[in-house]
Motif scaffolding. Structure first.
Motif: not given
Length: 948
Positions: A371-376, A400-409, A431-433
């Motif tokens: 995903l270019d230019c996107s952290g989420a 990805a910041v913590p709230k965005d980890m819900q949508g990306i691994v 740790p599993d991210f």
């Protein structure tokens, strides 16, 4: 029953302090009603506990724009009327500990910068996180008592956070977190680490606090991992994607080779062919493969014409079908194929970007999308990927910041930040991210980057987008390979939530992370001391069922005691001081704590390795240090014995035995080491047909226990170690009374028509293929080991091992030095020769026990007084007698001889010591060719196996 209840009541009264320690924080109690000086806390069980030291509830720093080196520190409890910023904290009811809002307002007439808001304020006794220095991108440091501060990576939306702790009287601790509310800024603006406040401007910070027990890392774990920095309401994190089995593969992936379409390693424009297959092969050979190969055919060429990003994929040479074949090739090599997505591509040929991405994933059979230019990611992206193919990983450009980890691994530690901070606390959050550090391989040597990927337990993205493939790149690949092998074989440890960063060390500038999983614990070590480290470093618990292995050097880790505690003695390489402060600084180490599951024993001279394991899937044995280009073989876990020379050739010095489980994870390792040039046996005993009778010319050697003693010849080329160092059991066998004679050998030739492949010097003492008259009963000489073996096979016999020869010659008496007795000297006509066999004044005279080394080639049986107790004759002073034992020391091959001979060279002690020799004496026959080793003083006698 009443007694039981009474006992329970007493139990809870006595141990209630231990149970209340698990309670959460309910209230902070201050010295005054201004919420400034914190003196005690109340937990959710109603217990009130004092702090060991009263503390201000927070501190902050203020400076004028552009003057970061002139910060002024303020505490909540010492603000004065002339302070340029007014600050106060208000608390709210909260389910998880205590929450409050700190409001800052610029009360001056100047524009000010507010920075480093820190709960409780800095304290040399506490562990805290706040800003240090004036770096534009990386200013967050972790402070520990007694150590230099450590630069850390935190989430991209939490650059300005503050973290701190304090100790309570009952041993528990309170930890607190402060975070800026970006939306609360009025009459001001936001910078990465500062809030710009114009006159009368204001900003709010959220304040969170709770109780914890244990080492300081547990407070960090509470705020970062359990509460996820309050980026997500506690207990509400949506873990659905991480529970999907089709996406789980990415969390144990460690190498992403990201390439642009015009990279010569992807496509050769001159040859007009794809070179990715060759690059994959290189990765397989040197790096053990790559989990990901990525294709980026868009930016910076996107926009040159009207083609959109998906058109550029379609117009690659060979089109989509060719790209699909490349994806198939990666799958055949246990790898994955990623494509790129540029969400900003809205001005070229119109095509729904999500539909285009979904179709491209499906047609290419891609496994991931960058995903270019996107952290989420987003639900729309996730659905588009799933529509194209299940198991496709969204891979963010930034972390990805913590709230965005819900949508990306998975995501990246971006390379926009040069000289990346050492410790990545994003790993502690989840740790599993799957995290990959982006490194640009073509610009500079980057061992530091690879070291930190290992230290932090995550992968590497070799960003090949930047041009440059320097001469030292191969060196970097090989170094990375060493790291990748350790990461892959211990991958489950690196995703455990019990990970502990920065365990205590005895030395500063050497850092240790702890990664437990089941019965195995991994310690990753990063060293910033150029001189290297070889000293006690960190404390461990030693138990009889466990041992520690240095996986970086593949050797048993050294434990040493310091003040009654066990410490690992680290063995870390040095590096040049010139690399300090660059992306090539530092060295690493890895220590594993294994449960003892491998059983190994090694007999060096016999070259026999015995091994087994009570659990596990298979055993892998390496000749030397394990590496993807190394030599190994795999075996079952059943007990077995192998000869290393047979299995691995002349590799010497170190063998590494590893045990793996069903997930190909390393679960135990043993290492055997022996000095270079150690002689190891390469011969094997071929048993004869067993007989119950005693043929003519042989005697029975009875079974018995025996201790081998030895006396050595010239040791310029070291002798093999003794095969047996303790008493051992010898089975009964038959042995020739005399060495094999010329006439016996002639019978063999006549019956078999034997002719050696190498005829040089074969039976040189015969004339025209016939025995010289008078030599019939003399020992056969001018024969090779192979000639002797051919004879023994014809005779239904075999050569004795060195141990068998000495056992029979000494008649099971390890102190018997000569066949006829221990202390008897050779004596004739008042001429006396001691056991050292000096033969001066004896030449030309006959001995009553053996030929004294007078140079006369004599028939067997001439010295009946030299018989040993079991009836063996001509054991010494006749001819050197071949044994079955052949050794290889990595440089030379040689055969062990026994007994001495009739010839003794004079005038120099450099000669091989001829003449009769002690029964314990060992002499080498160095091998070049059969012709070279055939000589006038070497013969043999035979043995035969019998029914026991």
């Amino acid at each position: 029953m009443s007694k039981f209840i009474s006992a329970l009541i007493v139990f809870f009264i006595l141990f209630s302090p231990y149970f209340t320690h698990a309670q959460q924080l309910q209230k902070l109690n201050f010295e005054t009603d201004k919420n400034e000086q914190l003196i005690q806390v109340t937990d959710s069980n109603g217990n009130t506990i004092y702090l060991k030291e009263a503390t201000s509830i927070f501190s902050y720093e203020v400076c004028f724009p552009g003057q970061l080196d002139q910060k002024h520190l303020y505490f909540a409890d010492n603000q004065t009327d002339d302070s340029p910023v007014a600050a106060q904290i208000d608390f709210l009811d909260y389910e998880y500990g205590v929450i409050g809002t700190i409001t800052f307002q610029n009360t001056s007439k100047d524009t000010l910068w507010l920075t480093n808001v820190l709960p409780f304020g800095p304290n040399e006794k506490s562990v805290f996180i706040t800003g240090k220095g004036d770096h534009g991108l990386s200013r967050t440091y972790l402070f520990r008592p007694g150590y230099e501060p450590v630069n850390v990576i935190i989430p991209d939306n939490a650059w300005e956070l503050g973290y701190n702790e304090r100790v309570l009287e009952d041993g528990r601790k309170i930890c607190a977190l402060s975070r800026r509310d970006r939306e609360s800024i009025e009459k001001g603006s936001r910078r990465r680490f500062e809030t710009v406040l114009f006159p009368n401007g204001s900003v709010d910070y959220s304040f969170y606090a709770d109780l914890y027990e244990g080492d300081w890392q547990e407070g960090l774990r509470l705020m970062f991992q359990d509460r996820m920095l309050y980026d997500v309401e506690p207990g509400t994190f949506n873990n659905t994607l991480f529970e999907r089995n089709d996406l789980a593969w990415i969390r144990h992936s460690y190498l992403n080779q990201a390439m642009m379409a015009w990279d010569h390693n992807f496509y050769d424009s001159e040859a007009e062919k794809y070179t990715l297959p060759d690059f994959i092969e290189m990765n397989n050979t040197i790096l053990g493969g790559a989990e990901i190969f990525g294709l980026w055919p868009t930016w910076p060429t996107l926009g040159l014409d009207q083609r959109n990003q998906w058109d550029l994929f379609r117009t690659m040479p060979g089109g989509i079908e060719k790209l699909k074949s490349l994806a198939t090739l990666t799958h055949q090599n246990n790898s994955h194929f990623f494509i790129a997505f540029n969400p900003w591509d809205t001005s070229t040929r119109n095509e729904d970007p999500y539909e285009g991405m979904s179709q491209m994933v499906k047609e290419i059979d891609a496994d991931g999308v960058v995903l270019d230019c996107s952290g989420a990611s987003s639900e729309q992206l996730r659905n588009a990927a799933d529509k194209g193919k299940k198991g496709v990983v969204m891979y963010s450009e930034g972390m990805a910041v913590p709230k965005d980890m819900q949508g990306i691994v998975s995501g990246r530690v971006h390379n926009a930040l040069y000289y990346c901070p050492m410790l990545n606390l994003n790993k502690l959050i989840k740790p599993d991210f799957a995290i990959f550090r982006v490194v640009e391989v073509g610009k500079e040597r980057i061992k530091r980057e690879y070291n930190l990927s290992l230290f932090n337990g995550y992968g590497t993205e070799n960003n090949l987008y930047s041009p440059g493939r320097p001469y030292w790149l191969e060196e970097q690949w090989e170094y990375l390979a060493r790291i990748l092998m350790i990461q892959r074989e211990n991958a489950f440890n690196f995703t455990e939530f019990d990970y502990t960063p920065l365990v205590s060390t005895l030395a500063d500038n050497v850092y240790v992370n702890k990664w437990p999983h089941n019965d195995k614990t991994i310690y990753t070590i990063y060293n910033l001391r150029p001189e290297g480290v070889f000293e006690p470093l960190f404390e461990v618990n030693q138990e009889d069922d466990f041992h520690f292995v240095d996986l970086w050097n593949h050797q048993e880790a050294v434990l040493t005691e310091v003040e009654g505690k066990n410490y690992i003695k680290a063995d870390l390489d040095a590096f040049s001081k010139k690399w300090l402060g660059t992306n090539n600084e530092g060295t690493v180490g890895v220590v594993a704590r294994f449960k003892k599951q491998l059983e190994t024993s090694f007999n060096l001279p016999a070259d026999e390795l015995r091994f087994s394991a009570g659990s596990g899937k298979f055993i892998r044995i390496w000749a030397g240090i394990p590496s993807y280009q190394g030599t190994f073989k795999e075996y079952s876990t059943q007990q077995q014995t192998i000869r290393l020379l047979n299995e691995f050739g002349r590799s010497e010095g170190k063998f590494v035995i590893q045990l793996f489980d069903n997930d190909d994870q390393l679960i135990d390792e043993n290492v055997i080491e022996f000095p270079a040039a150690s002689a190891r046996m390469i011969s094997a005993v071929q048993p004869t047909e067993k007989t119950g009778s005693i043929p003519q010319g042989m005697v029975k050697i009875p079974a018995g226990n025996f201790i081998v003693k030895e006396k050595l010849g010239d040791s310029f080329i070291p002798y093999p170690e003794k095969l047996h160092h303790d008493s051992f059991q010898v089975n009964a066998f038959l042995m020739d009374i005399y060495p094999v004679t010329n006439v016996q050998f002639k019978t063999f030739l006549d019956e078999t028509n034997y002719k050696p492949a190498d005829t040089e010097n074969f039976l040189k003492h015969w004339k025209n293929g016939n025995i010289k008259e008078g030599d019939e009963n003399k020992p056969v000489i001018y024969i090779s080991y192979e000639d002797a073996q051919a004879y023994t096979r014809w005779a239904g016999k075999r050569l004795p091992t060195e141990t068998e020869w000495q056992y029979a010659a000494q008649a099971a008496d390890p102190d018997r030095e000569w066949p006829w007795g221990q202390d008897t000297a050779i004596q004739k006509e008042s001429v006396f020769v001691t056991n050292t066999l000096t033969v001066e004044n004896l030449q030309g005279l006959d001995s009553i026990f053996c030929n004294p080394g007078n140079g006369k080639y004599e028939a067997v049986g001439q010295y009946p007084k030299g018989v040993n107790p079991w009836g063996l004759q001509d054991l010494v002073g006749s001819v050197w007698q071949l044994t079955n034992d052949v050794y290889d020391n990595g440089s030379y091959t040689f055969i062990m001889l026994k007994g001495g001979s009739y010839f003794k060279a004079k005038d120099s002690w450099w000669y091989v010591q001829g003449g009769p020799q002690l029964l314990t004496y060992r002499q080498k026959l160095l091998r070049v060719s059969q012709g070279f080793e055939r000589n006038a003083t070497v013969g043999f006698r035979c043995v035969k196996d019998i029914i026991q």
